[in-house]
Design a protein around this motif. Structure first.
Motif: not given
Length: 751
Positions: A388-402, A606-614
């Motif tokens: 859940a933590i990893a997923g939330l960070l990933t979602v946040g990362g995709f949001y930050a990527g914008e 896939l988690f990392v793909v989102g985390w990298q945006n953060i």
């Protein structure tokens, strides 16, 4: 899998039987690679980002005459300065590739037949001037390699002309820029290569302890780099801004492969004689490293597929694929025979370091191993929380990527203090923008000198000017009007008479070889996204102006093609990542033929793909065309770490361990190894951060962070992913077995 182990064991047998012959072949291939490396050329500037385009090629062959601008500052009308300008003019006109040289000295000589000794006489012709521009017009269709000698001749001619003291003479333009940039690329490649090697030596010395010849992997990977240079030369892959980033990447990845072979060979020597250790080592580790290498190659291949037609990215991907394959090969065929010969010469079944050191190292390793093992068990015991933590960070990362900034302006790719770029900016300040502020329209067809065609050009000018940042349009129509009192003649014969009065060099700017040329002039400081909008505006104006029947007008030029391709590359980074995930999934599925084993290693990536945006947002790293490919690369590179942990997990399960015990053992036994491996790779990639090219330095900071995040994901999220998927598969199989048993019980006997 068994077949691959047998193949690697066979390779190991052959090497250990003929290690010296193997090394002779390796050294011989170094000589062959050196001959290939001498054939490498360099491509700089927008040309590296321009797709193959027939219209552009026709334009370059007809109107795109390369030019060099020589900015002269000082007492231009001083007789000594004007004489030097005239001397420079005469020297440059003797060069075959030069069509003409346009200078104020031409007008002075035309008026007096010579350069007079009187400054007043010169000023009566050209007026008082504190600066002037000498334009050297080159033959059309010259490549960058063919233009560079002309720039070198211009530098010599500047010295030969003996400009007076206090006069500043700056040679600028594309030939000057590409020549200096080519030298910088070569220097950068050498410096980054040296830095990467130095950092890897440090990493191996401190991290790869307790083994024989601990620095040998750097030799193996360096030979792999030499092979890569040779392959580039033979395959015609040029060196460019992006390909110079490949070699530190190869050192980081190639070291990883060699360290795996080296470490496993050392382990096998502890329980087998040298003749058996090498085949056993390659059979044990070879398949896993092969999968890791292929995964990395597929990550680069995803970039290649997603950017087909854009040379710079294709060259980057091609060089990277060649490099990882050749680094893998040298890891086997150079490192292992050297180790074999060394062991035969100085083999001692006892450890190569003293007992106290071994005991101390093993104690440290046990502490770290226990910590990683307990951590893996904790993460696996709380899958809902961790995922859940990893997923939330990933979602946040995709949001930050914008909201991330982009690095899309080609001129920001290289050092802003590059002398050629500084000179170019000075020239633009004097000339009002130069070639960076114009777009070209190639007109073909019949009746290009007809009054109707010229009137269409005027309609296009009226529609285009004022649209966006378009400030003017120069065309054959404006040329004819300027020599005919502002009017377009009513007949074709009248147009021809006007054009006959135009100087040939001026007429050639708009008419040549059955084509016409229209120039659209824009304001300075146009951003890449504004360029895309301008291109759309110009094309819309062409369509609205309705060219006459039989006339075709195509917007062209390097900026028209390169800028949209760079923007598209950045905007397609999710697509590139998708290609990488799909490619690695297919590889893992073909290898394991097990959906769980094919999917589990990819979920942490896939988690990392989102985390990298953060990470990018936190450190203000912009999205560049090169960084856009990192999602696919991180999937390919990170698959090695997750696959190693996964294989050890299932190995422990086959021995009878329950899931939590199996993941704890896997974390303890291989967690330390992949951490050292990952940190070693980070050392290699960190050399990129010291590149003088901003696009490569940003990519370096990004890759260092992403590899670290990949390690974190492999250690923290893979354990719960493995346990959850494995348990889900067990539950599904049990459910299917119960359903099958129920159906069998309900089926009456055939009797």
């Amino acid at each position: 899998m068994d077949l691959l182990r047998a193949v690697f064991a066979g390779v190991g047998n052959r090497i250990q039987k003929r290690p010296l012959l193997t090394l002779v072949v390796v050294v011989g291939l170094i000589v062959v690679a050196g001959a290939g490396a001498s054939q490498i050329t360099s491509v700089t500037g927008n040309e590296a980002f321009v797709q193959s385009n027939p219209t552009l090629e026709r334009f370059e062959d007809t109107f795109d005459r390369g030019t060099m601008a020589v900015l002269v500052r000082g007492e231009v009308t001083d007789p000594e300065t004007m004489t030097a300008i005239d001397t420079f003019d005469r020297r440059m006109e003797t060069i075959d590739e030069v069509v003409t040289v346009i200078t104020p000295a031409d007008r002075v000589r035309a008026e007096y037949g010579r350069i007079p000794d009187s400054q007043a006489a010169i000023e009566r012709v050209v007026g008082p001037e504190e600066s002037t521009v000498v334009t050297v017009v080159l033959e059309s269709g010259l490549t960058q390699e063919e233009q560079r000698p002309v720039y070198e001749e211009a530098v010599e001619a500047r010295s030969w002309a003996a400009f007076p003291a206090g006069t500043e003479v700056i040679i600028t333009g594309q030939p000057a820029f590409s020549a200096q940039l080519s030298v910088l690329i070569q220097q950068s490649t050498q410096q980054l290569l040296g830095l990467a090697v130095g950092l890897m030596i440090v990493a191996l010395f401190f991290l790869f302890r307790g083994v024989r010849l601990r620095l040998l992997p750097i030799v193996a990977v360096f030979v792999g780099v030499i092979y890569t240079f040779g392959a580039m030369g033979y395959l015609g892959i040029p060196n460019s801004t992006l390909t110079s980033a490949v070699f530190p990447i190869l050192i980081g990845l190639g070291i990883d492969y060699s360290v795996q072979f080296h470490q496993r060979y050392e382990e096998e020597l502890e329980r087998a004689p040298p003749s058996e250790a090498l085949p056993a080592a390659l059979a044990g580790i070879g398949p896993a490293v092969l999968v890791a290498m292929l995964a990395a190659a597929l990550g680069f291949a995803a970039t290649w597929v997603a950017t087909l037609g854009v040379p710079a990215f294709e060259w980057f991907a091609q060089t990277s694929i060649l490099g990882v394959v050749l680094s893998f090969v040298t890891g086997i065929f150079l490192l292992t025979p050297v180790l074999t010969l060394w062991v035969r010469w100085r083999y001692d079944p006892e450890p190569s370091v003293d007992a106290a050191t071994v005991e101390r190292d093993e104690g440290e390793l046990s502490d770290v191993a226990r910590f990683l093992g307990k951590g893996a068990r904790f993460f696996a015991s709380h899958p809902a929380l961790i995922l859940a933590i990893a997923g939330l960070l990933t979602v946040g990362g995709f949001y930050a990527g914008e909201s991330l900034d982009t690095l899309a302006d080609f001129e920001e790719f290289f050092p802003q203090d590059l002398p050629a770029y500084v000179n170019l900016q000075q020239f633009r300040a004097v000339s009002g923008g130069g070639s960076a502020a114009q777009y070209d329209v190639l007109v073909s067809g019949t009746g290009l000198r007809d009054p109707g065609t010229l009137h269409w050009m005027e309609r296009f000018r009226e529609i285009a000017v004022g649209s966006g940042q378009i400030t003017a349009v120069e065309s054959p129509a404006t040329l004819v009007k300027s020599y005919n009192d502002g009017e377009i003649p009513a007949t074709r014969a009248g147009v021809d008479r006007v054009l006959d009065r135009v100087p040939p060099e001026r007429r050639a700017q708009f008419y040549t070889d059955g084509y016409a040329h229209v120039v659209v002039v824009t304001g300075p400081d146009v951003t890449p996204r504004e360029t895309v909008s301008l291109i759309a505006s110009i094309r819309s104006a062409l369509e609205l102006s309705r060219p006459p029947a039989g006339v075709d007008a195509q917007l062209t030029g390097t900026a028209v093609i390169s800028t949209p391709s760079v923007i598209d590359q950045i905007e397609s980074r999710d697509t590139i990542t998708g290609y990488g995930v799909l490619a690695v999934f297919v590889l893992l599925f073909v290898y394991y033929r097990d959906p769980v084993k094919a999917v589990a290693p990819l979920i942490p990536m896939l988690f990392v793909v989102g985390w990298q945006n953060i990470y990018m947002a936190a450190f203000d790293i912009r999205i560049s065309p090169l960084g856009a490919s990192l999602g696919a690369l991180s999937v390919g590179i990170g698959a090695e770490y997750t696959v190693i942990v996964m294989e050890r997990y299932f190995e422990e399960k086959r021995r009878g361990a329950d899931p939590l015990d199996a993941i704890e053992t896997a974390g303890a036994r291989v967690g330390k190894a992949i951490t050292i491996s990952g940190m070693t790779t980070v050392f290699g990639f960190s050399a990129l951060t010291l590149s003088p090219f901003p696009i490569i330095a940003d990519f370096g900071y990004l890759t260092v962070g992403v590899i670290f995040l990949t390690l974190v994901a492999a250690i923290t999220t893979l354990p719960p992913v493995l346990v959850v998927l494995d348990q889900a598969r067990t539950d599904i199989r049990a459910l299917l077995d119960r359903d099958r048993a129920s159906r069998d019980a309900d089926t009456p006997d055939a009797d």
